[in-house]
Design a protein around this motif. Structure first.
Motif, PDB file in Angstrom:
ATOM      1  N   CYS A 292     -12.530   2.490   2.952  1.00 37.15           N
ATOM      2  CA  CYS A 292     -13.695   1.654   2.688  1.00 37.15           C
ATOM      3  C   CYS A 292     -13.521   0.261   3.283  1.00 37.15           C
ATOM      4  CB  CYS A 292     -13.931   1.544   1.190  1.00 37.15           C
ATOM      5  SG  CYS A 292     -12.571   0.758   0.316  1.00 37.15           S
ATOM      6  N   THR A 293     -12.309  -0.087   3.661  1.00 38.40           N
ATOM      7  CA  THR A 293     -11.926  -1.395   4.225  1.00 38.40           C
ATOM      8  C   THR A 293     -12.215  -2.568   3.292  1.00 38.40           C
ATOM      9  OG1 THR A 293     -13.997  -1.842   5.407  1.00 38.40           O
ATOM     10  CG2 THR A 293     -12.288  -0.654   6.618  1.00 38.40           C
TER      11      THR A 293
ATOM     12  N   TYR B  42       0.868  -1.178   0.000  1.00 43.40           N
ATOM     13  CA  TYR B  42       0.000   0.000   0.000  1.00 43.40           C
ATOM     14  C   TYR B  42       0.899   1.220   0.000  1.00 43.40           C
ATOM     15  CZ  TYR B  42      -2.863   3.446   2.584  1.00 43.40           C
ATOM     16  OH  TYR B  42      -3.526   4.562   3.024  1.00 43.40           O
TER      17      TYR B  42
ATOM     18  N   ILE C 151      -2.805   0.380  -3.975  1.00 46.10           N
ATOM     19  CA  ILE C 151      -2.149  -0.874  -3.571  1.00 46.10           C
ATOM     20  C   ILE C 151      -1.645  -1.488  -4.864  1.00 46.10           C
ATOM     21  CG2 ILE C 151      -2.425  -3.104  -2.447  1.00 46.10           C
ATOM     22  CD1 ILE C 151      -4.868  -2.059  -1.057  1.00 46.10           C
TER      23      ILE C 151
ATOM     24  N   ARG D   7      -2.701  -2.169   4.670  1.00 45.25           N
ATOM     25  CA  ARG D   7      -2.283  -0.786   4.933  1.00 45.25           C
ATOM     26  C   ARG D   7      -1.380  -0.680   6.152  1.00 45.25           C
ATOM     27  NH1 ARG D   7      -7.978   1.838   5.327  1.00 45.25           N
ATOM     28  NH2 ARG D   7      -8.250  -0.090   6.471  1.00 45.25           N
TER      29      ARG D   7
ATOM     30  N   CYS E 265     -10.250  -3.620   1.025  1.00 44.29           N
ATOM     31  CA  CYS E 265      -9.019  -4.405   0.900  1.00 44.29           C
ATOM     32  C   CYS E 265      -8.921  -5.428   2.030  1.00 44.29           C
ATOM     33  CB  CYS E 265      -7.798  -3.500   0.861  1.00 44.29           C
ATOM     34  SG  CYS E 265      -7.729  -2.327   2.206  1.00 44.29           S
TER      35      CYS E 265
ATOM     36  N   MET F 256     -10.689   2.978  -6.640  1.00 39.66           N
ATOM     37  CA  MET F 256     -10.035   4.167  -7.183  1.00 39.66           C
ATOM     38  C   MET F 256     -10.741   4.621  -8.464  1.00 39.66           C
ATOM     39  SD  MET F 256      -7.508   5.042  -5.198  1.00 39.66           S
ATOM     40  CE  MET F 256      -8.455   4.554  -3.782  1.00 39.66           C
TER      41      MET F 256
ATOM     42  N   CYS G 140      -9.075  -2.524  -4.671  1.00 38.35           N
ATOM     43  CA  CYS G 140      -8.756  -1.114  -4.454  1.00 38.35           C
ATOM     44  C   CYS G 140      -8.726  -0.367  -5.784  1.00 38.35           C
ATOM     45  CB  CYS G 140      -7.433  -0.951  -3.716  1.00 38.35           C
ATOM     46  SG  CYS G 140      -7.118   0.738  -3.209  1.00 38.35           S
TER      47      CYS G 140
ATOM     48  N   CYS H 280      -6.715   7.100   0.244  1.00 36.68           N
ATOM     49  CA  CYS H 280      -7.452   5.968   0.804  1.00 36.68           C
ATOM     50  C   CYS H 280      -8.757   6.455   1.417  1.00 36.68           C
ATOM     51  CB  CYS H 280      -6.623   5.254   1.871  1.00 36.68           C
ATOM     52  SG  CYS H 280      -7.566   3.979   2.722  1.00 36.68           S
ATOM     53  N   ILE H 281      -9.857   5.879   0.951  1.00 43.75           N
ATOM     54  CA  ILE H 281     -11.154   6.365   1.414  1.00 43.75           C
ATOM     55  C   ILE H 281     -11.690   5.545   2.584  1.00 43.75           C
ATOM     56  CG2 ILE H 281     -11.678   7.237  -0.889  1.00 43.75           C
ATOM     57  CD1 ILE H 281     -13.702   4.931  -1.147  1.00 43.75           C
TER      58      ILE H 281
END
Ligand code: SF4
Ligand code: SF4
Lengths: 458, 119
Positions: free
Chosen positions: A261-262, A233, A306, A275, A264, A296, A292, A258-259
């Motif tokens: 969002c979890t 990451y 990532i 991360r 990943c 994006m 990811c 990185c938003i």
């Protein structure tokens, strides 16, 4: 039990069950392709014949291995050892260049787990549904889904076990003996054992095998360096992370890309958060890259938050594929492979063992000649029948008698009695003899063996 | 506070690990050798070898034990290595490892992501 030990135990918490979310994307397709290709080979190969034999068959009782039209005899054990070394070196080489490529795409643990996950997804749905189902009380729906899953899993595991045994027992005979209920007890044992192992490893243990049991995962750090491909990451770009809507310009809010969002984490089959940095648990499956990149895309950001990268690249340094380590591995690998294949192609397809009869030293014949008796074992390792010629190289006075005639069918092992007679004047004591075996048909098939001929000592 | 007594500092963790590995392997190999030689008479086996390698009975015993010991050493040192180097995320203190990652609904704070469509 002492208090201390209780405390010691309690320091460990169980890792929660991982429910990997389904993922689509470049690397997921690549993995799907690898799974289909590798498992295809596994399940289909035993059914394909090659030069009159099952293409891959390890015939243990006969101590012969058939691999794509080449037969390996116990005497060829060295080749199998060398091939194992080649396989090991390939793993070193690939690891040095591309990291845990093996883990993410080719390891049986990954490949079979993937299939078990497909089945699970098919029956129970994706991540969210599975979590809900597991948490719900037992009702008809849950019972139906769980039993269906188990039936599919067990059937698949049994088929896997059957195929496994099919590499050691001709697979057609094996399926015949199953359908006529005449399966041998050893075959049944191994079939069940391998099925159980598949079920346990791919259905139950899954990522725990990679995290706690796999030695390769621990030893690989020795093959890694700062130029090895890893999945990472990009912290500089991603942090500080945080939720936002698409319309927000991240820099205005002081946010990275990185938003949060979890996703990943949700797709990760080992349940880790990439991360947090490089972790020993990461099997480099690239699922987090795929997901990811989609995030994006959706947000209109550049892909690759990532990505496959190297430690050098992350540190904004130059990265090299060609470096001493990869050269050394590649060189060793190449020379060993070429050597082994050359020598397999040039091996003499005849084996001769000559043993002097230990019960008698020598025999004096009436016409003042001395006779020694030998047992001779000839193995025709060729796919063609051969007639053999036997000569003594370093002594012209000797007469050689053999019974029966040294003719062998393809892959036949023949035992013969060889009598060698010499005039009593030929020598005293123990005389060294060089015996040559050859065929009429092919000059390349030729082997010489040394032995001793005993004469009276006085 | 531990007092600096020589006894407290006799062996490091690693030394203790290896001591256990060597001793347990020795015990296991001894047990293995006893059972094996209870079942197999080395004299029978030696006769077959003797011609080729001229090995005496004592050497056969010794070599077999050495072989068993080596296998046991391999198994227990690998076990030690695997246990000592494992990921420590399963440790409540998270020593050297990471805590269990937080997971949330992707769309919770990101209105542009609609949860279950993420395939
Ligand atoms: S998937 Fe990408 S954006 Fe989402 S939390 Fe992971 S790194 Fe951040
Ligand atoms: S961190 Fe990413 S690459 Fe590593 S195992 Fe998890 S999903 Fe796969």
């Amino acid at each position: 039990m002492s208090q201390q030990q209780d405390a010691g135990d309690s320091l460990y918490r169980k890792d929660p069950k991982v429910y990997p979310r389904d993922v689509k994307g470049t690397f997921a397709s690549l993995r799907k392709f690898a799974v289909v290709a590798l498992l295809g080979l596994y399940y289909v190969l035993p059914w394909i014949n090659w030069s009159g034999h099952q293409s891959v068959l390890f015939d243990l009782p006969a101590r012969k291995f058939y691999i794509f039209g080449t037969t390996f005899w116990p005497q060829d054990f060295i080749y199998l050892t060398l091939m194992l070394i080649i396989a090991g070196l390939s793993l070193f080489f690939v690891t040095a260049v591309a990291g845990r490529l093996w883990c993410g795409y080719a390891c049986p643990q990954t490949v079979w787990t993937e299939v078990f996950l497909w089945i699970e997804r098919l029956v129970e749905g994706d991540r969210g549904k599975r979590i809900k189902l597991d948490a719900s009380a037992w009702n008809s729906n849950k019972i139906l889904r769980k039993t269906s899953k188990q039936i599919l899993w067990i059937s698949f595991a049994l088929w896997t076990g059957f195929t496994f045994v099919g590499f050691f027992t001709p697979v057609r005979d094996l399926s015949h003996s199953i359908f006529t209920l005449q399966l041998g007890s050893w075959e049944a044992f191994w079939l069940l054992f391998y099925s159980f192992a598949t079920y346990g490893n791919a259905g139950i243990l899954r990522e725990q095998v990679c995290k706690y049991m796999c030695p390769y995962a621990r030893f690989q750090s020795a093959m890694f360096d700062k130029d090895t491909l890893v999945i990472a990451y990009d912290e500089n770009r991603g942090e500080p992370r945080g939720g936002r809507s698409k319309s927000v310009v991240p820099t205005d809010k002081g946010l990275g890309d990185c938003i949060s969002c979890t996703l990943c984490v949700q797709v990760c089959p080992t349940g880790i958060d990439i991360r947090e940095g490089l972790q020993i648990e990461c099997i480099a499956c690239a699922a987090c890259i795929d997901v990811c990149d989609q995030v994006m895309d959706k947000m209109g950001y550049e892909k690759g938050l990532i990505s496959y990268t190297t430690e050098h690249k992350l540190g904004a340094k130059e990265s090299h594929v060609f470096r001493p380590r990869t050269f050394v591995y590649a060189f060793l690998l190449l020379s060993l492979t070429v050597g082994v294949f050359w020598s397999i192609n040039h091996r003499v397809l005849l084996r001769a063992d000559l043993l002097r009869d230990r019960n008698a030293l020598y025999r004096e014949l009436p016409d003042n000649r001395i006779e020694n008796v030998y047992t001779l074992k000839l193995i025709n390792m060729d796919f063609k029948p051969h007639q053999y010629r036997i000569e003594i190289l370093n002594n012209n006075d000797m007469v050689l008698l053999i019974s029966p005639e040294p003719d062998l069918e393809p892959e036949e092992v023949g035992n013969f009695i060889l009598r060698i007679q010499a005039p009593a004047s030929a020598g005293r004591g123990s005389v060294k003899l060089d015996v040559r075996f050859s065929t009429m048909e092919e000059p390349i098939i030729e082997r010489s063996v040394s032995t001793r001929f005993l004469m009276p000592f006085d | 506070m531990t007092t600096e007594h020589p006894v407290n500092r006799r062996w490091s963790m690693r030394q203790r690990d290896w001591a256990v590995v060597f001793w347990m392997s020795f015990l296991a190999a001894s047990a293995g050798a006893f059972v094996l030689f209870g079942l197999v008479n080395p004299l029978d086996v030696v006769n077959v070898w003797a011609d080729e390698f001229s090995i005496g009975v004592r050497l056969a015993y010794g070599l077999t034990f050495a072989f068993l010991y080596l296998i046991c050493l391999l198994a227990s040192s690998l076990t030690m290595f695997m246990i000592r180097t494992g990921p420590s995320s399963g440790h409540v203190k998270g020593e050297g490892g990471h805590s269990i990652p937080d997971i949330q609904d992707p769309s919770q704070s990101n209105p542009d992501l609609d949860g279950e469509n993420w395939k």
